[in-house]
Design a protein around this motif. Structure first.
Motif, mmCIF file in Angstrom:
data_model
loop_
_atom_site.group_PDB
_atom_site.id
_atom_site.type_symbol
_atom_site.label_atom_id
_atom_site.label_comp_id
_atom_site.label_asym_id
_atom_site.label_seq_id
_atom_site.Cartn_x
_atom_site.Cartn_y
_atom_site.Cartn_z
ATOM 1 N N MET A 1 0.838 -1.207 0.000
ATOM 2 C CA MET A 1 0.000 0.000 0.000
ATOM 3 C C MET A 1 0.866 1.248 0.000
ATOM 4 N N LYS A 2 1.767 1.256 -1.004
ATOM 5 C CA LYS A 2 2.706 2.379 -1.097
ATOM 6 C C LYS A 2 2.789 2.810 -2.557
ATOM 7 N N ALA A 3 2.769 4.108 -2.808
ATOM 8 C CA ALA A 3 2.888 4.597 -4.195
ATOM 9 C C ALA A 3 3.503 5.990 -4.194
ATOM 10 N N THR A 4 4.110 6.328 -5.341
ATOM 11 C CA THR A 4 4.743 7.644 -5.498
ATOM 12 C C THR A 4 4.233 8.298 -6.768
ATOM 13 N N ALA A 5 3.963 9.591 -6.684
ATOM 14 C CA ALA A 5 3.511 10.337 -7.870
ATOM 15 C C ALA A 5 4.293 11.628 -7.991
ATOM 16 N N ILE A 6 4.404 12.090 -9.242
ATOM 17 C CA ILE A 6 5.013 13.403 -9.502
ATOM 18 C C ILE A 6 3.944 14.262 -10.164
ATOM 19 N N ALA A 7 3.880 15.534 -9.791
ATOM 20 C CA ALA A 7 2.886 16.434 -10.396
ATOM 21 C C ALA A 7 3.503 17.813 -10.625
ATOM 22 N N PRO A 8 3.128 18.462 -11.730
ATOM 23 C CA PRO A 8 3.652 19.800 -11.999
ATOM 24 C C PRO A 8 2.822 20.878 -11.295
ATOM 25 N N ALA A 9 3.445 22.025 -11.024
ATOM 26 C CA ALA A 9 2.665 23.214 -10.668
ATOM 27 C C ALA A 9 2.025 23.704 -11.966
ATOM 28 N N ASN A 10 1.112 24.633 -11.898
ATOM 29 C CA ASN A 10 0.539 25.183 -13.138
ATOM 30 C C ASN A 10 0.411 26.691 -13.022
ATOM 31 N N ILE A 11 0.455 27.363 -14.187
ATOM 32 C CA ILE A 11 0.213 28.812 -14.183
ATOM 33 C C ILE A 11 -1.152 29.057 -14.822
ATOM 34 N N ALA A 12 -1.981 29.818 -14.113
ATOM 35 C CA ALA A 12 -3.335 30.074 -14.616
ATOM 36 C C ALA A 12 -3.328 31.219 -15.629
ATOM 37 N N PHE A 13 -3.883 30.963 -16.815
ATOM 38 C CA PHE A 13 -4.107 32.023 -17.818
ATOM 39 C C PHE A 13 -5.405 32.754 -17.448
ATOM 40 N N CYS A 39 8.731 22.939 -12.326
ATOM 41 C CA CYS A 39 8.244 23.173 -10.945
ATOM 42 C C CYS A 39 7.355 22.002 -10.561
ATOM 43 N N THR A 40 7.948 20.973 -9.978
ATOM 44 C CA THR A 40 7.177 19.756 -9.696
ATOM 45 C C THR A 40 7.264 19.363 -8.217
ATOM 46 N N THR A 41 6.275 18.575 -7.799
ATOM 47 C CA THR A 41 6.314 17.962 -6.466
ATOM 48 C C THR A 41 6.279 16.450 -6.635
ATOM 49 N N THR A 42 7.130 15.759 -5.887
ATOM 50 C CA THR A 42 7.109 14.297 -5.854
ATOM 51 C C THR A 42 6.683 13.870 -4.454
ATOM 52 N N THR A 43 5.741 12.941 -4.391
ATOM 53 C CA THR A 43 5.204 12.517 -3.088
ATOM 54 C C THR A 43 5.062 11.000 -3.008
ATOM 55 N N THR A 44 5.567 10.438 -1.927
ATOM 56 C CA THR A 44 5.356 9.012 -1.649
ATOM 57 C C THR A 44 4.389 8.879 -0.480
ATOM 58 N N ARG A 329 1.483 11.917 -12.583
ATOM 59 C CA ARG A 329 1.570 10.493 -12.934
ATOM 60 C C ARG A 329 2.306 9.706 -11.849
ATOM 61 N N ILE A 330 2.060 8.403 -11.869
ATOM 62 C CA ILE A 330 2.737 7.505 -10.933
ATOM 63 C C ILE A 330 4.163 7.258 -11.421
ATOM 64 N N VAL A 331 5.123 7.228 -10.490
ATOM 65 C CA VAL A 331 6.512 6.864 -10.849
ATOM 66 C C VAL A 331 6.928 5.682 -9.960
ATOM 67 N N SER A 332 7.967 4.972 -10.405
ATOM 68 C CA SER A 332 8.308 3.754 -9.676
ATOM 69 C C SER A 332 9.271 3.977 -8.508
ATOM 70 N N GLU A 333 10.012 5.081 -8.566
ATOM 71 C CA GLU A 333 11.023 5.317 -7.505
ATOM 72 C C GLU A 333 10.396 6.009 -6.288
ATOM 73 N N HIS A 334 10.456 5.361 -5.122
ATOM 74 C CA HIS A 334 9.868 5.953 -3.916
ATOM 75 C C HIS A 334 10.869 6.856 -3.192
ATOM 76 N N LEU A 335 10.352 7.771 -2.374
ATOM 77 C CA LEU A 335 11.218 8.674 -1.597
ATOM 78 C C LEU A 335 11.671 8.026 -0.278
ATOM 79 N N PHE A 336 11.041 6.914 0.114
ATOM 80 C CA PHE A 336 11.512 6.178 1.305
ATOM 81 C C PHE A 336 11.196 4.709 1.143
#
Ligand code: DP6
Length: 336
Positions: A1-13, A39-44, A329-336
């Motif tokens: 029950m562990k997963a990691t995702a990366i997501a970009p920040a966005n600029i609003a037009f 400008c991204t955040t990665t979270t596990t 999106r989901i990525v395979s490398e976890h932060l811990f």
């Protein structure tokens, strides 16, 4: 029950400033944005019955040290994360506590809002860890509950968040993928010592501005213009509409009670420079969110010259050059 995702920040037009429903985070108007490649955040996220309580750890980009840990510290950011996890656990019918480790590709000191990329990465990682098997549309609806602008960081490229009438109809979808149009967002990070009013708190006062209604009445026309600019790749129409929409939102902010002034002297210097550069024939436009940093929107061919000029402005800390990017999106490398 562990997963990691990366997501970009966005600029609003087209900016989101004001809620029709606070609890559901339904916005007063639909908005349109572009995902930012640099400008991204990665979270596990890991759920386990061995955890006694939720723990949220923010890794510092430079030092790679843990900035905050136990929830007893009760950082409001951590509490918001836990509330979001509760939402997601309720959906999955799961009560296990979670460990969350998160890091940004940009330093916290850059003053770039991380709630969009943060809640997008958290939602996608937690949904995967809980095996929720949600569609992209459902993920955007869930992310919206964490932070409104986060729903726009899930689909690819250029994204519209429909305001909707209820939770089911307020979601984000991709208007065009990231390779649709090679525009750039050069973020000019401005030195500041100002204490910031957060966007959640700031937009609470939107209805105290005499201009908020006018802004909403004009919104369908503004959205139409951005959509025409995107489909025709009409950069002048895009830039002019983005810039006036940004100034429009800041006029509302500055006329709220109490007023919010996000700009400082350097912000004004950059705005004036952008106007001068345009007079010299360089097609560049600005947009600004809830802070003093200025986003310079230009086409790829003009990136070098504009970056060079931006670096020469006194009082700036650094610049970050972004291309349009994929969504979360989901990525395979976890932060811990
Ligand atoms: C000025 O999405 O941070 O950046 O839903 O309360 O978390 P909450 O607000 P948030 O607001 C973003 C405001 C903005 C404009 C925008 O990104 O559309």
């Amino acid at each position: 029950m562990k997963a990691t995702a990366i997501a970009p920040a966005n600029i609003a037009f087209i900016k989101y400033w004001g809620k029709a429903d606070d609890a559901l985070r339904l916005p007063l108007n639909s908005s349109i944005s572009m995902n930012l490649s640099e400008c991204t955040t990665t979270t596990t996220v890991e759920f386990s019955d061995s955890y006694k309580e939720d723990a949220v750890e923010f890794l510092d980009q430079e030092a790679l040290t843990i900035l905050s840990r136990p929830l007893q510290d009760c950082q409001s950011e951590s509490l918001r994360v836990c509330k979001h996890l509760d939402n997601m656990r309720a959906r999955a019918g799961n009560t296990w506590r979670a460990r969350v480790v998160t890091k940004n590709s940009f330093p916290k000191s850059a003053g770039i809002a991380s709630s969009a990329s943060g809640f997008a990465a958290l939602t996608v990682a937690a949904a995967e860890a809980l095996d929720l098997a949600l569609s992209e549309k459902e993920l955007t609806m869930l992310a919206r509950l964490g932070s409104g602008s986060a729903c726009r960081s899930i689909p690819d490229g250029f994204v519209e968040w429909l305001k909707g009438k209820n939770s089911q109809t307020s979601y984000a979808y991709s208007l065009y993928p990231e390779d649709h149009w090679d525009v750039r967002d050069i973020v000019v990070v401005v030195q500041t010592s100002q204490k910031k009013t957060g966007s959640t708190e700031g937009m609470d006062g939107v209805r105290t501005s005499p201009f908020w209604n006018k802004r909403l009445r004009d919104m369908p026309d503004t959205i139409k213009k951005i959509k025409i600019a995107l489909v025709k790749k009409d950069f002048r129409l895009l830039g002019e509409t983005i810039e006036s929409e940004c100034v429009n939102m800041h006029a509302v902010m500055m006329t709220q009670k109490p007023p919010i002034y996000y700009w400082n002297g350097t912000t004004m210097d950059i705005i004036r420079s952008v106007c001068d550069w345009r007079k010299q024939g360089i097609p560049v436009y600005f947009t600004i969110d809830a802070g003093p940093n200025v986003h310079l929107i230009c086409e790829a061919k003009d990136e070098q010259i504009i970056s060079k000029k931006a670096r020469e402005i006194a009082g700036i800390e650094k610049i970050i050059v972004n291309k349009p990017a994929r969504g979360a999106r989901i990525v395979s490398e976890h932060l811990f």
